[in-house]
Design a protein around this motif. Structure first.
Motif, mmCIF file in Angstrom:
data_model
loop_
_atom_site.group_PDB
_atom_site.id
_atom_site.type_symbol
_atom_site.label_atom_id
_atom_site.label_comp_id
_atom_site.label_asym_id
_atom_site.label_seq_id
_atom_site.Cartn_x
_atom_site.Cartn_y
_atom_site.Cartn_z
ATOM 1 N N GLN A 151 0.822 -1.207 0.000
ATOM 2 C CA GLN A 151 0.000 0.000 0.000
ATOM 3 C C GLN A 151 0.856 1.257 0.000
ATOM 4 N N GLU A 152 1.983 1.230 0.734
ATOM 5 C CA GLU A 152 2.895 2.366 0.714
ATOM 6 C C GLU A 152 3.458 2.570 -0.694
ATOM 7 N N ARG A 153 3.793 1.486 -1.362
ATOM 8 C CA ARG A 153 4.299 1.605 -2.732
ATOM 9 C C ARG A 153 3.229 2.184 -3.652
ATOM 10 N N GLU A 154 1.989 1.731 -3.480
ATOM 11 C CA GLU A 154 0.907 2.242 -4.307
ATOM 12 C C GLU A 154 0.704 3.741 -4.055
ATOM 13 N N ALA A 155 0.747 4.148 -2.777
ATOM 14 C CA ALA A 155 0.588 5.562 -2.456
ATOM 15 C C ALA A 155 1.729 6.384 -3.045
ATOM 16 N N ASP A 156 2.950 5.839 -3.023
ATOM 17 C CA ASP A 156 4.074 6.524 -3.651
ATOM 18 C C ASP A 156 3.813 6.746 -5.137
ATOM 19 N N LYS A 157 3.341 5.700 -5.805
ATOM 20 C CA LYS A 157 3.097 5.814 -7.249
ATOM 21 C C LYS A 157 1.998 6.828 -7.547
ATOM 22 N N LEU A 158 0.930 6.789 -6.755
ATOM 23 C CA LEU A 158 -0.165 7.726 -6.966
ATOM 24 C C LEU A 158 0.281 9.164 -6.687
ATOM 25 N N GLY A 159 1.008 9.350 -5.580
ATOM 26 C CA GLY A 159 1.483 10.684 -5.239
ATOM 27 C C GLY A 159 2.471 11.202 -6.263
ATOM 28 N N PHE A 160 3.370 10.330 -6.727
ATOM 29 C CA PHE A 160 4.352 10.727 -7.730
ATOM 30 C C PHE A 160 3.658 11.142 -9.028
ATOM 31 N N ALA A 161 2.724 10.313 -9.480
ATOM 32 C CA ALA A 161 2.028 10.612 -10.736
ATOM 33 C C ALA A 161 1.265 11.927 -10.648
ATOM 34 N N SER A 162 0.613 12.148 -9.506
ATOM 35 C CA SER A 162 -0.160 13.375 -9.331
ATOM 36 C C SER A 162 0.751 14.601 -9.302
ATOM 37 N N SER A 163 1.874 14.500 -8.590
ATOM 38 C CA SER A 163 2.802 15.625 -8.495
ATOM 39 C C SER A 163 3.375 15.987 -9.864
ATOM 40 N N VAL A 164 3.790 14.963 -10.600
ATOM 41 C CA VAL A 164 4.378 15.209 -11.919
ATOM 42 C C VAL A 164 3.326 15.766 -12.871
#
Length: 356
Positions: A151-164
């Motif tokens: 779940q932490e990895r998924e949140a990282d991916k979602l947060g990264f995609a949103s930020s970029v």
């Protein structure tokens, strides 16, 4: 819907949020709240309307997201971030937990266990507890509901995609996480801190974040460093003092030293002074001389607090230079005429032979 799993979680979080709104730790400055909420909204996209952002005056690095839309950001995180892109990565990560409904999934998996029920009751029925206890209750709740590493990895991916997607520099998350790793390494013989306790291994996470950043096509990317520093500057003195109040001087020296290395001219005096303070308070071998050097530097720099002249004066007194010490202590009193320690400093001046 009444009686559902989500309704149970919502009830607990509403009670906790009501207490949080009354906490003396809540930072109420309108400009800072508007600025941080703006970043949270930017990286949360359509979920901005669901967010209530609370900045808590706690010097550790942490941010969290409750399943009812309550986002909590500690001032220690704001101190450590360098720009909008870095704090945007953090808030995007927390928003990722929210949009993926990780808390609800954990509640469904664990809700019949006694530990979860105890934490739930502590949060839901803890009205009137002291603010520190409330934060502890929320921490216990978060600990019980800690997200899996997937779940932490998924949140990282979602947060990264949103930020970029919002134009932030894709390298920002890796830059921040590398500094947090260096800070954590200063406490290598202590238990892992809040930031690292449930997350994937730090080296693995850094690799994942940097790999993701390298895959982003070239293009204009923003950090908004000047805007971020301007928004944080009014609070920097207080947050640095609270950082030293943690009494973790090895990590504080790293944090303040790295801030100083990248600081604009306007912040160098203040940060140099607090490097002196960190050495003075640690009081290890050689720290007295290091503190004196930093105080002497701070006294010549833009943005130094009045206390820099006081501490430089005391260091000169201890070195036997009564005339220079008198000049510095007088300069301190002129800059801070209503200082709480005025009587003490005047007594020291009298001992040095000053008769004003």
């Amino acid at each position: 819907v009444a009686g559902t799993d989500e309704d149970e979680l919502w009830y607990a979080m509403q009670r906790a949020e009501a207490e949080l709104q009354r906490s003396p730790l809540l930072v109420k400055d309108p400009a800072l709240n508007a600025y941080v909420r703006g970043i949270a909204c930017k990286v949360s996209g359509d979920h901005c309307r669901d967010l209530r952002v609370y900045i808590m005056d706690v010097p550790d690095f942490n941010a969290s997201m409750a399943p009812n839309g309550m986002m909590i950001v500690w001032t220690g995180a704001l101190l450590r971030a360098r720009d909008e892109a870095e704090i945007g990565f953090v808030l995007g990560h927390e928003s990722g937990h929210f949009t993926a409904q990780h808390s609800l999934k954990q509640w469904r998996r664990l809700k019949d266990t006694s530990a979860v029920l105890s934490a739930f009751q502590l949060v839901a029925y803890g009205a009137g507890v002291p603010d520190a206890a409330l934060l502890g209750a929320l921490g216990a709740y978060a600990g019980i509901f800690k997200f899996s590493r997937d779940q932490e990895r998924e949140a990282d991916k979602l947060g990264f995609a949103s930020s970029v997607a919002r134009g932030y520099d894709p390298a920002a998350g890796g830059d921040l996480w590398a500094r947090l790793k260096r800070e954590e390494d200063t406490r290598r013989y202590q238990r892992r801190g809040v930031v690292f306790a449930t997350h994937p291994a730090t080296e693995e996470r850094l690799t994942d974040i940097r790999t993701a950043a390298a895959s982003v096509p070239p293009g204009p990317r923003e950090r908004f460093r000047d805007e971020y520093r301007a928004a944080m500057r009014p609070f920097l003195d207080r947050w640095l003092a609270e950082e030293l109040g943690r009494r973790r001087y090895e990590s504080s020296l790293l944090v303040i030293g790295e801030l100083l290395a990248e600081a604009p001219e306007a912040d160098r005096g203040l940060l140099t002074f607090y490097m002196g303070e960190a050495h003075r308070r640690r009081a290890a071998e050689g720290d007295r001389a290091k503190a004196a050097d930093y105080y002497a530097q701070a006294a010549t720099l833009t943005g130094a607090p009045a206390a820099a002249w006081r501490e430089h004066g005391f260091a000169l007194r201890d070195a036997g230079d009564a005339a220079a010490a008198t000049t510095m202590l007088r300069r301190y009193l002129d800059a801070a005429p209503n200082a709480d320690d005025r009587a003490f400093v005047e007594r020291e001046l009298s001992k040095l032979g000053d008769r004003r």
